[in-house]
Design an enzyme around this catalytic site. Structure first.
Site, mmCIF file in Angstrom:
data_model
loop_
_atom_site.group_PDB
_atom_site.id
_atom_site.type_symbol
_atom_site.label_atom_id
_atom_site.label_comp_id
_atom_site.label_asym_id
_atom_site.label_seq_id
_atom_site.Cartn_x
_atom_site.Cartn_y
_atom_site.Cartn_z
ATOM 1 N N ARG A 196 64.907 -1.083 99.409
ATOM 2 C CA ARG A 196 66.037 -1.958 99.050
ATOM 3 C C ARG A 196 65.997 -2.401 97.594
ATOM 4 O O ARG A 196 66.969 -2.970 97.087
ATOM 5 C CB ARG A 196 66.113 -3.176 99.972
ATOM 6 C CG ARG A 196 65.008 -4.192 99.795
ATOM 7 C CD ARG A 196 65.325 -5.448 100.570
ATOM 8 N NE ARG A 196 64.251 -6.422 100.535
ATOM 9 C CZ ARG A 196 64.347 -7.671 100.927
ATOM 10 N NH1 ARG A 196 65.498 -8.125 101.372
ATOM 11 N NH2 ARG A 196 63.327 -8.488 100.880
ATOM 12 N N HIS A 243 69.834 -4.794 107.598
ATOM 13 C CA HIS A 243 69.652 -6.261 107.613
ATOM 14 C C HIS A 243 70.967 -6.963 107.200
ATOM 15 O O HIS A 243 71.076 -7.520 106.108
ATOM 16 C CB HIS A 243 68.506 -6.533 106.639
ATOM 17 C CG HIS A 243 68.029 -7.927 106.492
ATOM 18 N ND1 HIS A 243 68.233 -8.917 107.394
ATOM 19 C CD2 HIS A 243 67.288 -8.495 105.483
ATOM 20 C CE1 HIS A 243 67.653 -10.032 106.955
ATOM 21 N NE2 HIS A 243 67.076 -9.797 105.789
ATOM 22 N N ARG A 283 70.164 -10.894 97.301
ATOM 23 C CA ARG A 283 70.324 -11.796 98.452
ATOM 24 C C ARG A 283 71.708 -11.637 99.081
ATOM 25 O O ARG A 283 72.703 -12.142 98.548
ATOM 26 C CB ARG A 283 70.117 -13.247 97.990
ATOM 27 C CG ARG A 283 70.410 -14.297 99.028
ATOM 28 C CD ARG A 283 69.378 -14.363 100.122
ATOM 29 N NE ARG A 283 68.052 -14.585 99.589
ATOM 30 C CZ ARG A 283 66.922 -14.277 100.256
ATOM 31 N NH1 ARG A 283 66.967 -13.756 101.455
ATOM 32 N NH2 ARG A 283 65.753 -14.498 99.698
ATOM 33 N N ASP A 306 64.986 -17.019 113.784
ATOM 34 C CA ASP A 306 64.482 -15.714 113.343
ATOM 35 C C ASP A 306 63.937 -15.013 114.585
ATOM 36 O O ASP A 306 62.756 -15.089 114.902
ATOM 37 C CB ASP A 306 63.387 -15.909 112.285
ATOM 38 C CG ASP A 306 62.982 -14.599 111.639
ATOM 39 O OD1 ASP A 306 63.517 -13.543 112.030
ATOM 40 O OD2 ASP A 306 62.108 -14.645 110.754
ATOM 41 N N GLU A 332 71.383 -7.925 113.197
ATOM 42 C CA GLU A 332 71.123 -6.603 112.640
ATOM 43 C C GLU A 332 70.459 -5.658 113.620
ATOM 44 O O GLU A 332 69.617 -6.063 114.424
ATOM 45 C CB GLU A 332 70.231 -6.755 111.402
ATOM 46 C CG GLU A 332 68.922 -7.442 111.689
ATOM 47 C CD GLU A 332 68.297 -8.072 110.456
ATOM 48 O OE1 GLU A 332 67.576 -7.368 109.752
ATOM 49 O OE2 GLU A 332 68.517 -9.275 110.209
HETATM 50 O O1 TA6 Z 1 65.798 -10.838 109.484
HETATM 51 C C1 TA6 Z 1 64.799 -11.725 109.560
HETATM 52 C C2 TA6 Z 1 63.963 -11.867 108.310
HETATM 53 O O2 TA6 Z 1 63.015 -10.871 108.252
HETATM 54 C C3 TA6 Z 1 63.311 -13.213 108.321
HETATM 55 O O3 TA6 Z 1 61.994 -13.176 108.798
HETATM 56 C C4 TA6 Z 1 63.525 -13.789 106.968
HETATM 57 O O4 TA6 Z 1 62.433 -13.718 106.155
HETATM 58 C C5 TA6 Z 1 64.709 -12.996 106.485
HETATM 59 O O5 TA6 Z 1 64.733 -11.778 107.148
HETATM 60 C C6 TA6 Z 1 64.862 -12.914 105.012
HETATM 61 O O6 TA6 Z 1 64.944 -11.673 104.483
HETATM 62 P P1 TA6 Z 1 65.001 -11.442 102.951
HETATM 63 O O7 TA6 Z 1 63.844 -10.592 102.622
HETATM 64 O O8 TA6 Z 1 66.325 -10.774 102.733
HETATM 65 O O9 TA6 Z 1 64.831 -12.760 102.307
#
Ligand code: TA6
Length: 302
Positions: free
Chosen positions: A102, A171, A76, A215, A274
């Protein structure tokens, strides 16, 4: 083949006083960079950058204090590489969110020092495990260059006999001092799909401000945007290449509380903004061809 230990890799690739390979909290190798220009960290787990701090500046990359470091699971925070799909896989809800690279342990290919910059190159490829989710063959390479700026270039090469279509994102979880005051500039007038409202289309007016769950996928090839972080008196400038989507995400209060690997209050000090290619902007890649998405970040006072 046995997996090399952090010590093995350090003997082979370490650069004294610049780049050392040590262990991440789960024991997998992590490249730690300390130069006059910056400090930084990139893990073999996901080829995920987890720190970048230009000299004299504060940390730019957010990692949750609750992050779990388990092979096969996402960490995370940092800069996860999302590929070959983004969010849930549209035709398979059991598949891991944001794809499979990832959560893999990548191969460290090289660490090079040039004009004070450190470039770390890692790679991975599809295998019997990834074919459970996605039938294609490809090789993926991440080059991360650490200096007063941070440059990431993610290249996918189609090594199979058939064309494929994929989504991708770098991301990036940015650290911000106060989400209530943070903004994203460079998206004024751009149309976006609001994923918190079943992807209805909206149009951005002015800077993006965050006042609830956010989002949003902006359809834009415009090459620059910035995270404005007044609480830390800084602008994180992001220049992107070969990216036709910019995604902005903050979970806000309830979703933050529902994530076991995210602190209850951490939504206030992070903002994902991102470079991506998702949905209508997914990439078609013929056999033997490559595609590179890249970002370069720099930090200046506001
Ligand atoms: O960047 C947006 C997103 O895809 C959201 O929809 C949300 O779920 C977030 O990323 C979380 O990503 P992760 O998989 O790191 O929890």
């Amino acid at each position: 083949m046995t997996t090399p230990t952090p010590q093995d890799l350090n003997t082979r690739f370490g650069i004294p006083n610049a780049a050392q390979i040590t262990a991440d909290p789960s024991g997998h190798p992590a490249v730690r960079i300390t130069t006059p220009q910056c400090s930084g960290e990139i893990l073999l787990h996901g080829a995920q950058v987890t720190s970048w701090k230009p000299a004299g500046a504060q940390e730019v990359i957010f990692v949750s204090s609750k992050a779990l470091y388990t092979e096969g699971k996402a960490i995370r925070g940092g800069i996860p590489i999302c590929f070959p799909w983004f969010r849930a896989k549209s035709d398979d809800r059991q598949a891991p969110a944001h794809g499979f690279v990832r959560t893999k342990i990548w191969t460290l290919d090289s660490i090079e020092q040039n004009a004070g910059l450190i470039t770390v190159t890692m790679s991975t490829q599809t295998d019997a495990d990834t074919k459970k989710w996605w039938p294609h063959d490809c090789r993926a390479v991440l080059q991360a260059t650490f200096g007063t700026g941070l440059k990431l270039a993610f290249t996918v090469t189609n090594t199979g006999p058939a064309p494929f279509r994929f989504e991708e994102a770098l991301h990036t979880y940015h650290t911000v001092g106060d989400i209530h005051r943070a903004r994203v500039s460079g998206l004024d007038g751009v149309s976006y799909l609001d994923n918190t409202k079943s992807n209805i289309e909206k149009k951005q007016s002015g800077d993006v401000t965050i006042s609830g769950p956010t989002d949003s996928a902006y359809a834009t090839s415009q090459s620059t945007f910035a995270v404005l972080d007044p609480a830390n008196n800084r602008r994180i400038h992001i220049a992107k290449q070969n990216s036709n989507t910019t995604v902005v995400w903050n979970p806000w209060i309830e979703a933050a509380h529902s994530m076991a690997d995210f602190g209850d209050d951490e939504w206030q000090t992070m903002l994902c903004a991102e470079a991506a290619n998702i949905m209508a902007n997914a990439v078609d890649l013929p056999p033997a061809k490559s595609h590179t998405i890249a970002v370069t970040m720099s930090v200046t006072p506001l």
